[in-house]
Enzyme design. Structure first.
Site, PDB file in Angstrom:
ATOM      1  CE  LYS A 186       0.538   3.979  -3.361  1.00  0.00           C
ATOM      2  NZ  LYS A 186      -0.305   4.896  -2.639  1.00  0.00           N
ATOM      3  CE  LYS A 223       2.744   6.788  -2.350  1.00  0.00           C
ATOM      4  NZ  LYS A 223       1.438   7.557  -1.644  1.00  0.00           N
ATOM      5  CG  ASP A 256      -1.881   8.419  -3.714  1.00  0.00           C
ATOM      6  OD1 ASP A 256      -1.896   9.568  -3.741  1.00  0.00           O
ATOM      7  OD2 ASP A 256      -0.856   7.582  -3.455  1.00  0.00           O
TER       8      ASP A 256
END
Length: 297
Positions: A206, A242, A143
């Site tokens: 995300k 996400k 990430d």
């Protein structure tokens, strides 16, 4: 720089990025109002639990605390044999090895935040090295945060080159790209950052790091899911979503589920394409599922 930005401007031109914040707010509220209640079922809550990236990103994390954290995920298998486990454990890169050595539960990935998380303010070379080391020591997923400053100053090339380079390091491993939506300032910027991130190789987009004053919001999710849908229609490539940061209640989780279901459809309702970044939510969802307060994690 202007000339080099042309290809990114051309990519953005294929989409409607002129969004009205008030309209987005109204459309999001309408969707939630209309569909949230129907998704408040035990099955959906079990599914949401299975989508959690169980996260610990504290300055106080230590080998011992992360080992204990991971052990709970192992213990879950015996304690709740009828429930699917969390999707992943998310930690800082220097903790990947500890999780890798401790994790025994099947089908639980190891995710690491990388690339100068949470500000993304460091040298690209450092981001590359950190990502490579995280993968080498056991991470399955990475990430990263976009260079928000570059994006806001119009340096799309600088932002996108970095994502491309980090995706190259990841290879077949999933790269989740954090937009830090609370810092982007508008729905239009969120749409643009979504498209540019996907265009540069993001496997997931995300919302947030959870380290800024404004984290995930339903409005940001609505815009990002529409961007994913349009990108898929244009390219055939499915990108995951996400939400993370500030997901503190079961209702929050159900809200994001509802947005994904209504905008992207049933195909996205798998933990291969939908994750929730949270530490608090696991116990809340579990309590709801088993019908009594439990502080398992």
């Amino acid at each position: 720089m202007e000339q080099n930005n042309n290809k990114y401007e051309a990519a953005l031109a294929k989409y409607n990025t002129r969004l009205n914040d008030e309209e987005v707010k109204a459309q999001t509220a309408l969707l939630i109002d209309k569909h949230l209640a129907e998704n408040c079922t035990p099955e959906v809550k079990k599914f949401l639990f299975h989508c959690i990236d169980l996260t610990t990103l504290k300055c106080t994390d230590s080998d011992e605390s992360v080992m204990k954290f991971t052990s709970r995920v192992n213990d879950f298998v015996d304690k709740y044999p009828d429930l699917d486990n969390v999707a992943a454990i998310c930690v800082y890169p220097n903790m990947a090895e500890i999780v890798n050595d401790t994790l025994e539960a099947d089908h639980v990935n190891i995710a690491c935040v990388s690339g100068g998380f949470p500000s993304s303010q460091t040298f690209t070379e450092v981001k590359v090295a950190e990502t490579a080391m995280a993968l080498h020591t056991g991470a399955d997923e990475i990430d990263i945060v976009i260079s928000v400053g570059k994006f806001l100053s119009g340096d799309y090339e600088g932002m996108c080159d970095e994502i491309e380079e980090l995706k190259e390091v990841c290879g077949m491993h999933h790269l989740k790209v954090i937009l830090e939506t609370g810092a982007l300032g508008s729905a239009s910027n969120i749409k643009k950052a979504s498209i540019l991130s996907m265009y540069s190789g993001a496997d997931f987009i995300k919302t947030s790091t959870g380290k800024e004053p404004v984290s995930a919001t339903p409005e940001a999710a609505y815009v990002m899911c529409h961007a994913i849908k349009e990108y898929h229609e244009l390219t055939g490539r499915k990108v995951g979503f996400k939400p993370a940061g500030g997901i503190n209640t079961v209702k929050d989780a159900l809200t994001y589920y509802t947005i994904v279901k209504e905008v992207l459809g049933e195909e996205w309702l798998t933990n291969e394409l939908f994750r929730l970044g949270t530490s608090r939510l696991a116990n809340l969802l579990l309590s709801d599922i088993v019908g009594e307060e439990t502080k398992f994690f």
